[in-house]
Design a protein around this motif. Structure first.
Motif, PDB file in Angstrom:
ATOM      1  N   ARG A 273      25.403  45.256  48.626  1.00 21.15           N
ATOM      2  CA  ARG A 273      25.095  43.737  48.865  1.00 21.15           C
ATOM      3  C   ARG A 273      25.726  42.944  47.789  1.00 21.15           C
ATOM      4  O   ARG A 273      26.549  41.840  48.084  1.00 21.15           O
ATOM      5  N   LYS A 274      25.358  43.270  46.547  1.00 19.23           N
ATOM      6  CA  LYS A 274      25.909  42.388  45.459  1.00 19.23           C
ATOM      7  C   LYS A 274      27.200  42.393  44.945  1.00 19.23           C
ATOM      8  O   LYS A 274      28.007  41.495  44.705  1.00 19.23           O
ATOM      9  N   ALA A 275      27.622  43.744  45.233  1.00 18.14           N
ATOM     10  CA  ALA A 275      29.220  43.917  45.015  1.00 18.14           C
ATOM     11  C   ALA A 275      30.115  43.388  45.942  1.00 18.14           C
ATOM     12  O   ALA A 275      30.888  42.657  45.600  1.00 18.14           O
ATOM     13  N   ALA A 276      29.452  43.049  47.185  1.00 20.98           N
ATOM     14  CA  ALA A 276      30.253  42.338  48.292  1.00 20.98           C
ATOM     15  C   ALA A 276      30.256  40.825  47.801  1.00 20.98           C
ATOM     16  O   ALA A 276      31.232  40.242  48.072  1.00 20.98           O
ATOM     17  N   HIS A 277      29.209  40.314  47.360  1.00 23.42           N
ATOM     18  CA  HIS A 277      28.905  38.976  47.021  1.00 23.42           C
ATOM     19  C   HIS A 277      30.300  38.724  45.832  1.00 23.42           C
ATOM     20  O   HIS A 277      31.108  37.755  45.837  1.00 23.42           O
ATOM     21  N   MET A 278      30.312  39.464  45.064  1.00 18.74           N
ATOM     22  CA  MET A 278      31.067  39.416  43.531  1.00 18.74           C
ATOM     23  C   MET A 278      32.531  39.482  44.023  1.00 18.74           C
ATOM     24  O   MET A 278      33.399  38.772  43.736  1.00 18.74           O
ATOM     25  N   THR A 279      32.812  40.599  45.056  1.00 15.07           N
ATOM     26  CA  THR A 279      34.233  40.739  45.639  1.00 15.07           C
ATOM     27  C   THR A 279      34.674  39.465  46.458  1.00 15.07           C
ATOM     28  O   THR A 279      35.717  39.091  46.231  1.00 15.07           O
ATOM     29  N   GLU A 280      33.816  39.084  47.421  1.00 16.27           N
ATOM     30  CA  GLU A 280      34.193  37.868  48.086  1.00 16.27           C
ATOM     31  C   GLU A 280      34.671  36.568  47.254  1.00 16.27           C
ATOM     32  O   GLU A 280      35.505  36.201  47.235  1.00 16.27           O
ATOM     33  N   TYR A 281      33.893  36.370  46.128  1.00 18.65           N
ATOM     34  CA  TYR A 281      34.192  35.293  45.284  1.00 18.65           C
ATOM     35  C   TYR A 281      35.295  35.382  44.400  1.00 18.65           C
ATOM     36  O   TYR A 281      35.875  34.712  43.834  1.00 18.65           O
ATOM     37  N   PHE A 282      35.320  36.681  43.899  1.00 13.68           N
ATOM     38  CA  PHE A 282      36.717  37.157  43.271  1.00 13.68           C
ATOM     39  C   PHE A 282      37.996  36.937  43.845  1.00 13.68           C
ATOM     40  O   PHE A 282      38.769  36.350  43.494  1.00 13.68           O
ATOM     41  N   ILE A 283      38.023  37.266  45.335  1.00  8.57           N
ATOM     42  CA  ILE A 283      38.831  36.895  45.862  1.00  8.57           C
ATOM     43  C   ILE A 283      39.116  35.613  46.255  1.00  8.57           C
ATOM     44  O   ILE A 283      40.300  34.925  46.470  1.00  8.57           O
ATOM     45  N   LEU A 284      38.029  34.964  46.613  1.00 12.61           N
ATOM     46  CA  LEU A 284      38.274  33.156  46.760  1.00 12.61           C
ATOM     47  C   LEU A 284      38.702  32.657  45.553  1.00 12.61           C
ATOM     48  O   LEU A 284      39.791  31.842  45.695  1.00 12.61           O
ATOM     49  N   ALA A 285      38.281  33.080  44.542  1.00 12.45           N
ATOM     50  CA  ALA A 285      38.897  32.674  43.139  1.00 12.45           C
ATOM     51  C   ALA A 285      40.534  32.992  42.925  1.00 12.45           C
ATOM     52  O   ALA A 285      41.128  32.026  42.346  1.00 12.45           O
ATOM     53  N   LEU A 286      40.816  34.279  43.417  1.00 14.22           N
ATOM     54  CA  LEU A 286      42.337  34.343  43.451  1.00 14.22           C
ATOM     55  C   LEU A 286      43.157  33.462  44.273  1.00 14.22           C
ATOM     56  O   LEU A 286      44.014  32.803  43.907  1.00 14.22           O
ATOM     57  N   CYS A 287      42.468  33.154  45.368  1.00 15.06           N
ATOM     58  CA  CYS A 287      43.200  32.357  46.328  1.00 15.06           C
ATOM     59  C   CYS A 287      43.137  30.980  46.124  1.00 15.06           C
ATOM     60  O   CYS A 287      44.030  30.182  46.530  1.00 15.06           O
ATOM     61  N   VAL A 288      42.170  30.362  45.413  1.00 18.35           N
ATOM     62  CA  VAL A 288      42.141  29.117  44.883  1.00 18.35           C
ATOM     63  C   VAL A 288      43.076  28.906  43.621  1.00 18.35           C
ATOM     64  O   VAL A 288      43.817  27.841  43.276  1.00 18.35           O
ATOM     65  N   SER A 289      43.046  30.046  42.740  1.00 14.91           N
ATOM     66  CA  SER A 289      43.740  29.564  41.400  1.00 14.91           C
ATOM     67  C   SER A 289      45.174  29.802  41.610  1.00 14.91           C
ATOM     68  O   SER A 289      45.589  29.066  40.658  1.00 14.91           O
ATOM     69  N   LEU A 290      45.600  30.470  42.389  1.00 17.03           N
ATOM     70  CA  LEU A 290      47.176  31.074  42.242  1.00 17.03           C
ATOM     71  C   LEU A 290      47.720  29.819  42.583  1.00 17.03           C
ATOM     72  O   LEU A 290      48.661  29.150  42.093  1.00 17.03           O
ATOM     73  N   PRO A 291      47.122  29.223  43.903  1.00 24.28           N
ATOM     74  CA  PRO A 291      47.922  27.729  44.064  1.00 24.28           C
ATOM     75  C   PRO A 291      48.061  26.566  43.168  1.00 24.28           C
ATOM     76  O   PRO A 291      48.875  25.903  42.938  1.00 24.28           O
ATOM     77  N   LEU A 292      46.739  26.547  42.526  1.00 25.21           N
ATOM     78  CA  LEU A 292      46.619  25.639  41.317  1.00 25.21           C
ATOM     79  C   LEU A 292      47.577  25.917  40.241  1.00 25.21           C
ATOM     80  O   LEU A 292      48.002  24.895  39.623  1.00 25.21           O
TER      81      LEU A 292
END
Length: 163
Positions: free
Chosen positions: A75-94
């Protein structure tokens, strides 16, 4: 004409981030029972695959024992992974927009961690779920790893002579 297409397409680079936010929001909208069942299913699958790969021939009781032990970390790895992917998706366009260095960390971090906070607030309205500061912390760790990954990777590949 090229500048027109770039101007038109640049904002679309945030679509993956919006899709990831929707996915996270959808997972958070699951009831506590649904979320727990999904975690159990994934944990069980990991145990079954490991059992077959290691040729341990575990009986059903041992499989359930290891599934229960594994559920919390999954469960906790899923949390971390979701937000890792979100941060990639936010950071790259920025990064494409020219946001670099500490500003990328701060802006992408604010978006990702801010979303983690609002997502936990959203969970307070879902049956069998509640907000968790620990989950925001875990989400934040995943997000900052993702942001740093983009920062290091883009700098290394796009500016190799600067190193």
């Amino acid at each position: 004409m090229k500048k027109f297409f770039i101007l038109l397409l640049k904002p679309l680079s945030f679509i993956p981030a919006l899709c990831m936010m929707y996915l996270i929001f959808s997972f958070s909208g699951q009831s506590g029972a649904q979320s727990g069942a999904l975690s159990q299913k994934i944990s069980r699958e990991i145990v079954v695959v490991a059992d077959k790969a290691l040729d341990k021939n575990l009986d059903e009781t041992r499989i359930q024992y290891y599934t229960d032990k594994l559920e919390f970390p999954v469960r906790k790895a899923a949390h971390m992974t979701e937000y890792f992917i979100l941060a990639l998706c936010v950071s790259l366009p920025l990064y494409v927009y020219g946001v670099r260095g500490i500003w990328l960390i701060l802006l992408a971090g604010l978006i990702s961690v801010g979303f983690a906070c609002t997502d936990e607030f959203h969970q307070s309205f879902v049956d069998g779920r509640g907000p968790s500061k620990r989950d925001v912390g875990i989400d934040s760790i995943g997000a900052f790893i993702g942001i740093l990954f983009i920062q290091i990777t883009c700098h290394g590949f796009l500016h190799p002579s600067d190193s």
